[in-house]
Motif scaffolding. Structure first.
Motif, short mmCIF file in Angstrom:
data_model
loop_
_atom_site.label_atom_id
_atom_site.label_comp_id
_atom_site.label_asym_id
_atom_site.label_seq_id
_atom_site.Cartn_x
_atom_site.Cartn_y
_atom_site.Cartn_z
N LEU A 56 0.86 -1.18 0.00
CA LEU A 56 0.00 0.00 0.00
C LEU A 56 0.90 1.23 0.00
O LEU A 56 1.78 1.36 0.85
N SER A 57 0.71 2.15 -0.95
CA SER A 57 1.61 3.28 -1.09
C SER A 57 0.86 4.52 -1.55
O SER A 57 -0.13 4.43 -2.29
N THR A 58 1.37 5.66 -1.11
CA THR A 58 0.85 6.96 -1.60
C THR A 58 1.95 7.73 -2.32
O THR A 58 1.78 8.91 -2.62
N ASP A 59 3.08 7.07 -2.59
CA ASP A 59 4.19 7.70 -3.30
C ASP A 59 3.87 7.75 -4.80
O ASP A 59 3.52 6.74 -5.40
N SER A 60 4.02 8.91 -5.40
CA SER A 60 3.68 9.08 -6.81
C SER A 60 4.61 8.30 -7.74
O SER A 60 4.24 8.00 -8.89
N SER A 61 5.82 7.95 -7.27
CA SER A 61 6.76 7.22 -8.12
C SER A 61 6.54 5.71 -8.10
O SER A 61 7.18 4.98 -8.85
N HIS A 62 5.67 5.24 -7.24
CA HIS A 62 5.42 3.80 -7.13
C HIS A 62 4.32 3.37 -8.09
O HIS A 62 3.25 3.99 -8.15
N ASP A 63 4.59 2.30 -8.83
CA ASP A 63 3.59 1.72 -9.73
C ASP A 63 3.84 0.22 -9.81
O ASP A 63 4.66 -0.32 -9.09
N SER A 64 3.14 -0.45 -10.73
CA SER A 64 3.23 -1.91 -10.81
C SER A 64 4.32 -2.40 -11.76
O SER A 64 4.44 -3.60 -11.99
N THR A 65 5.13 -1.49 -12.29
CA THR A 65 6.22 -1.91 -13.18
C THR A 65 7.39 -2.41 -12.36
O THR A 65 7.61 -1.98 -11.22
N LEU A 66 8.17 -3.32 -12.96
CA LEU A 66 9.33 -3.90 -12.27
C LEU A 66 10.59 -3.14 -12.63
O LEU A 66 10.76 -2.67 -13.74
N GLN A 67 11.50 -3.02 -11.63
CA GLN A 67 12.76 -2.34 -11.83
C GLN A 67 13.93 -3.24 -11.46
O GLN A 67 13.80 -4.16 -10.65
N GLU A 68 15.08 -2.95 -12.09
CA GLU A 68 16.29 -3.73 -11.80
C GLU A 68 16.78 -3.44 -10.37
O GLU A 68 16.77 -2.29 -9.93
N THR A 69 17.19 -4.48 -9.69
CA THR A 69 17.73 -4.30 -8.34
C THR A 69 19.25 -4.36 -8.31
O THR A 69 19.87 -4.05 -7.29
N GLY A 70 19.85 -4.76 -9.45
CA GLY A 70 21.31 -4.90 -9.50
C GLY A 70 21.79 -6.24 -8.98
O GLY A 70 22.99 -6.47 -8.89
N LYS A 71 20.87 -7.13 -8.63
CA LYS A 71 21.23 -8.46 -8.14
C LYS A 71 20.83 -9.52 -9.16
O LYS A 71 20.01 -9.27 -10.04
N PHE A 72 21.43 -10.72 -9.00
CA PHE A 72 21.16 -11.81 -9.93
C PHE A 72 20.89 -13.08 -9.13
O PHE A 72 21.44 -13.29 -8.05
N ASN A 73 20.00 -13.93 -9.67
CA ASN A 73 19.67 -15.18 -9.00
C ASN A 73 20.66 -16.27 -9.42
O ASN A 73 21.65 -16.01 -10.10
N ARG A 74 20.40 -17.51 -9.00
CA ARG A 74 21.31 -18.61 -9.28
C ARG A 74 21.41 -18.92 -10.77
O ARG A 74 22.39 -19.49 -11.22
N LYS A 75 20.39 -18.55 -11.52
CA LYS A 75 20.40 -18.79 -12.96
C LYS A 75 21.02 -17.62 -13.72
O LYS A 75 20.90 -17.54 -14.95
N ALA A 76 21.64 -16.70 -13.00
CA ALA A 76 22.28 -15.52 -13.58
C ALA A 76 21.27 -14.59 -14.24
O ALA A 76 21.61 -13.80 -15.11
N GLU A 77 20.03 -14.68 -13.77
CA GLU A 77 18.98 -13.79 -14.29
C GLU A 77 18.86 -12.57 -13.38
O GLU A 77 18.98 -12.66 -12.16
N SER A 78 18.61 -11.43 -14.01
CA SER A 78 18.49 -10.19 -13.24
C SER A 78 17.24 -10.23 -12.36
O SER A 78 16.16 -10.61 -12.81
#
Length: 229
Positions: A49-71
């Motif tokens: 739950l957010s009231t920040d105008s910059s928050h939406d349902s789109t995904l952003q890069e976190t700079g981390k990678f999982n075990r499959k080397a996926e962002s």
């Protein structure tokens, strides 16, 4: 001031559309005026739950990678929440180990117990590990703290008192042959000059501390400075 936090999916008033099952990585959002409700499925559904105008349902890069080397991608509201909340979460996690909080109708009892036996103990544990040479886990630190607070320290106080009582002794009569170097003066000069020069500058005295190991020589000024506690 804006708000950003988590919400339970079965919370009263949450739209039934938020109960729709999503696949991993999918997002879904609703907005009413400035309030946004965003659902994101990671390992499990996460409702924000957010009231920040910059928050939406789109995904952003976190700079981390999982075990499959996926962002690894997350909604911005989740990233911001984790950044602001991680310190509190770690503190709550440490306080939850061996918690003394029990069910009670009086809410203030829970608050007092949590502050004294939870937050205060965690803070003391962190400070202790920063200044002590021996590091302890939170569990062992709690054991040591409980033992120190409950054991009878009468004997310990007696021993400590004896150790803190140092006697300045200055022999009477001719004692020039027994003169020795003042270790306090030597230590002061040694910080500023070589060993040979410090040895020459240090005072030669007949007085000493009768309770210190090996009975080192001290002039009255150095004796008071070293044993002022």
């Amino acid at each position: 001031m804006t708000y950003c936090g988590t919400m339970r999916q079965n919370r009263k008033g949450v739209s039934s559309s938020m109960k729709t099952k999503l696949k991993k990585g999918e997002t879904f959002g609703l907005q009413k005026n400035e309030t946004k409700l965003i659902k994101w499925h990671d390992k499990r559904p996460v409702l924000m739950l957010s009231t920040d105008s910059s928050h939406d349902s789109t995904l952003q890069e976190t700079g981390k990678f999982n075990r499959k080397a996926e962002s690894v991608k997350k909604p911005k509201c989740v990233i911001d929440y984790n950044m602001a909340k991680k310190g509190v979460d770690v503190s709550d996690q440490m306080a939850s180990y061996h918690t003394v909080v029990r069910k009670s109708f009086k809410w203030y009892k829970k608050v007092i117990l949590e502050l004294l036996c939870g937050t205060a103990v965690v803070n003391a544990w962190i400070v202790y590990n920063k200044i002590a040479t021996t590091k302890y886990s939170i569990t062992n630190f709690r054991k040591l703290l409980a033992k120190a607070l409950t054991e009878d320290d009468t004997e310990l106080q007696t021993i400590t008192s004896k150790r803190l009582m140092h006697t300045f002794i200055k022999p009477e009569g001719p004692g020039r042959k027994k003169r020795k170097m003042c270790v306090g003066c030597y230590a002061k000069f040694r910080k500023e000059m070589p060993r040979e020069e410090a040895d020459k500058r240090a005072r030669r005295i007949i007085s000493y501390c009768g309770d210190c190991p090996k009975k080192p020589g001290y002039c009255l000024q150095c004796f008071n400075e070293v044993h002022k506690n």
